[in-house]
Design an enzyme around this catalytic site. Structure first.
Site, PDB file in Angstrom:
ATOM      1  N   ILE A  11      28.301  44.892  31.393  1.00  0.00           N
ATOM      2  CA  ILE A  11      27.128  44.034  31.532  1.00  0.00           C
ATOM      3  C   ILE A  11      25.873  44.863  31.296  1.00  0.00           C
ATOM      4  CG2 ILE A  11      25.805  42.525  33.064  1.00  0.00           C
ATOM      5  CD1 ILE A  11      28.384  41.886  34.540  1.00  0.00           C
ATOM      6  N   ARG A 119      30.376  46.369  18.105  1.00  0.00           N
ATOM      7  CA  ARG A 119      31.108  47.248  17.193  1.00  0.00           C
ATOM      8  C   ARG A 119      32.006  48.213  17.954  1.00  0.00           C
ATOM      9  NH1 ARG A 119      27.464  51.174  13.733  1.00  0.00           N
ATOM     10  NH2 ARG A 119      27.344  52.231  15.762  1.00  0.00           N
ATOM     11  N   TYR A 151      10.270  38.823  18.786  1.00  0.00           N
ATOM     12  CA  TYR A 151      11.256  38.284  19.722  1.00  0.00           C
ATOM     13  C   TYR A 151      12.019  37.128  19.082  1.00  0.00           C
ATOM     14  CZ  TYR A 151      13.181  36.581  24.157  1.00  0.00           C
ATOM     15  OH  TYR A 151      14.022  36.177  25.172  1.00  0.00           O
ATOM     16  N   LYS A 155      16.113  37.091  18.364  1.00  0.00           N
ATOM     17  CA  LYS A 155      16.996  36.131  19.022  1.00  0.00           C
ATOM     18  C   LYS A 155      17.653  35.177  18.022  1.00  0.00           C
ATOM     19  CE  LYS A 155      16.646  37.580  23.242  1.00  0.00           C
ATOM     20  NZ  LYS A 155      17.817  38.147  23.952  1.00  0.00           N
TER      21      LYS A 155
END
EC number: 1.1.1.-
Length: 257
Positions: A11, A119, A151, A155
């Site tokens: 995380i 990756r 941004y 995104k």
């Protein structure tokens, strides 16, 4: 709570906001969590024996490789899930005002780092024939009217990366989805952002969209990091088996405008 008992879950952005909420919920569900953040390890989970913290600036080119090597050293050659939560905001800078530094940092942390982490973990997931990746996007993943160009581009790019991974590895048991929050309180994504430096003209153009969503909080309907954590863990777990390549808004209908 979620069927991730003994799963190894990475995380990013684990020290605050949505990342901390997701880490807490994953630990409560029996997972082994490898948390990555540029900030200090969160005291609320540090003592948990199933939590390992790795300090990293994800804008550095080698940070993803080093982080996954550390995860393998801690938990062995097994990675069941990856939650790419870490992100940074821009200053609502438009195409005519965006600085090189702002563009480079947003792309590096919001897009390049998640791709590099994918990756690194996908070969490990392929060996096990299973894995789940959940990227965190934004309302700005689907709209050009809520944030600056850096941004927004980062995104939008993450949506494309998510769909590419989902299709490419669909026959190898690896799922990849993107959850797009909107209007979540206290996410930590604005930490270090100097609000006085915002592009005021661009912000004014977008204010009508922001105001439409701000009313949720005034009515007590605003989302909290814990709300997003449940969505993320659902899509990370086998409860969402068969769902891959999906773009999921979690924003109390903000995505409808």
């Amino acid at each position: 709570m979620y069927n991730i008992q003994d799963h190894v879950v990475i995380i990013t952005g684990s020290s605050s906001g949505i990342g901390l909420a997701a880490s807490t919920l994953a630990l409560a569900s029996g997972a082994k969590v490898f948390g990555i953040d540029i900030s200090n390890s969160p005291t609320s989970v540090t003592a948990n024996p199933n939590y390992t913290f790795f300090a990293a600036d994800l804008s550095h080119p080698e940070s993803a490789k080093k982080a996954i090597a550390a995860c393998i050293a801690a938990y062995g050659n097994r990675i069941d899930g990856l939650l790419n939560i870490a992100g940074v905001m821009d200053l609502n800078q438009s195409a005519d005002t965006v600085t090189d530094d702002m563009w480079d940092r947003c792309i590096a942390i919001n897009l390049t780092a998640p791709v590099k982490l994918m990756r690194e973990v996908i070969p490990i997931m392929r060996l096990r024939g299973k894995g789940s990746i959940v990227n965190v996007g934004s309302k700005a993943s689907m709209s050009g009217a809520v944030s600056g160009i850096a941004y927004t581009a980062s995104k939008h790019g993450l949506v494309g990366a998510t769909k590419n991974v989902a299709w490419r590895f669909k026959h190898e048991g690896i799922r990849c989805n993107i959850v797009c929050p909107g209007g979540v309180a206290a996410t930590g994504i604005r930490d270090g952002v100097d609000s006085t430096q915002f592009d005021s003209e661009a912000l004014e153009m977008m204010s009508v969209i922001h105001q439409a969503h701000a009313s949720d909080h005034a009515k007590g309907l605003g989302l909290q990091p814990e709300d997003l954590a449940h969505s993320l863990l659902y899509f990370l777990s086998d409860l969402s088996k068969g769902i891959s390549g999906a773009v999921i808004p979690v924003d109390n209908a903000w995505s409808t405008i």
